[in-house]
Design a protein around this motif. Structure first.
Motif, PDB file in Angstrom:
ATOM      1  N   ASP A   5      59.077  52.687  38.975  1.00 26.46           N
ATOM      2  CA  ASP A   5      59.027  51.256  39.245  1.00 26.46           C
ATOM      3  C   ASP A   5      57.980  50.640  38.332  1.00 26.46           C
ATOM      4  O   ASP A   5      56.786  50.707  38.608  1.00 26.46           O
ATOM      5  N   ARG A   6      58.430  50.059  37.244  1.00 27.97           N
ATOM      6  CA  ARG A   6      57.522  49.510  36.230  1.00 27.97           C
ATOM      7  C   ARG A   6      56.724  48.320  36.749  1.00 27.97           C
ATOM      8  O   ARG A   6      55.700  47.969  36.181  1.00 27.97           O
ATOM      9  N   SER A   7      57.180  47.696  37.822  1.00 22.36           N
ATOM     10  CA  SER A   7      56.436  46.551  38.358  1.00 22.36           C
ATOM     11  C   SER A   7      55.106  46.983  38.980  1.00 22.36           C
ATOM     12  O   SER A   7      54.258  46.143  39.269  1.00 22.36           O
ATOM     13  N   GLU A  81      54.694  56.935  45.874  1.00 22.71           N
ATOM     14  CA  GLU A  81      55.490  55.859  46.477  1.00 22.71           C
ATOM     15  C   GLU A  81      55.386  54.576  45.654  1.00 22.71           C
ATOM     16  O   GLU A  81      56.389  53.878  45.453  1.00 22.71           O
ATOM     17  N   LEU A  82      54.181  54.267  45.196  1.00 20.55           N
ATOM     18  CA  LEU A  82      53.991  53.031  44.439  1.00 20.55           C
ATOM     19  C   LEU A  82      54.782  53.010  43.142  1.00 20.55           C
ATOM     20  O   LEU A  82      55.283  51.963  42.734  1.00 20.55           O
ATOM     21  N   ASN A 113      42.636  54.226  42.604  1.00 19.34           N
ATOM     22  CA  ASN A 113      43.594  54.594  41.564  1.00 19.34           C
ATOM     23  C   ASN A 113      44.169  53.330  40.954  1.00 19.34           C
ATOM     24  O   ASN A 113      44.412  52.342  41.651  1.00 19.34           O
ATOM     25  N   GLU A 114      44.384  53.385  39.655  1.00 13.29           N
ATOM     26  CA  GLU A 114      45.030  52.276  38.969  1.00 13.29           C
ATOM     27  C   GLU A 114      46.226  52.803  38.187  1.00 13.29           C
ATOM     28  O   GLU A 114      46.122  53.808  37.476  1.00 13.29           O
ATOM     29  N   ALA A 129      54.285  57.955  33.711  1.00 11.00           N
ATOM     30  CA  ALA A 129      53.419  57.001  34.406  1.00 11.00           C
ATOM     31  C   ALA A 129      51.981  57.418  34.120  1.00 11.00           C
ATOM     32  O   ALA A 129      51.633  58.598  34.253  1.00 11.00           O
ATOM     33  N   HIS A 130      51.162  56.460  33.735  1.00  7.62           N
ATOM     34  CA  HIS A 130      49.762  56.729  33.407  1.00  7.62           C
ATOM     35  C   HIS A 130      48.893  56.206  34.554  1.00  7.62           C
ATOM     36  O   HIS A 130      48.952  55.015  34.885  1.00  7.62           O
TER      37      HIS A 130
END
Length: 155
Positions: A5-7, A81-82, A113-114, A129-130
């Protein structure tokens, strides 16, 4: 394009406080075969000018894991999940740590976490995902910054 999910890019998780417990720290040090007494004995640590037992560098992974578990118990979504991580095709990629200060038994630290971004190498056969995890102390500031890559194998 992919599964992630790129958002979620730019999302920073709520801060989770973790107290570094002496017994768990000693157990970890013994488990990884650590023999330096500053990681195992309070007196040795204090004799070496540490306020308490010094966490081995790799203990930052444990702190991050504990924060994720605590967040989950609070009903907060975890990183997978995010970003919509799919365990059927998820791989663990590179991971690096920058140490700004030590972790000690008895410290209460804040973990966040970011989701810093996404990339699509190998002509779209992979997506990455980074994630950046920061462990900070209220008085000593940023102690550890970890960057990791979670990978979906798409073909």
């Amino acid at each position: 394009m992919g599964i992630f999910d790129r958002s979620a890019k730019g999302h920073i998780t709520p801060v989770i406080e973790i107290t570094i417990e002496r017994g768990a720290l000693i157990f970890f040090a013994e488990t990884i075969g650590e023999t330096n007494p500053v990681h195992l004995d309070t007196r040795a640590a204090r004799a070496a000018d540490h306020p308490d037992i010094l966490a081995p560098a790799t203990y930052a992974v444990v702190v991050g894991t504990l924060a994720g578990q605590k967040a989950k118990r609070r009903g907060q979504p975890d990183i997978l999940e995010l970003i919509n991580g799919d365990l059927r095709v998820l791989l663990h990629g590179a991971e690096d740590y920058t140490y700004h200060g030590p972790l000690y038994a008895g410290d209460t630290v804040q973990v966040e976490n970011e989701i810093t971004g996404f990339s699509d190498p190998k002509g779209g056969k992979l997506e990455i995902a980074h994630i950046t995890t920061r462990i900070s102390h209220p008085e000593r500031g940023l102690l550890v910054e970890a960057n990791r890559a979670l990978i979906h194998r798409l073909s």
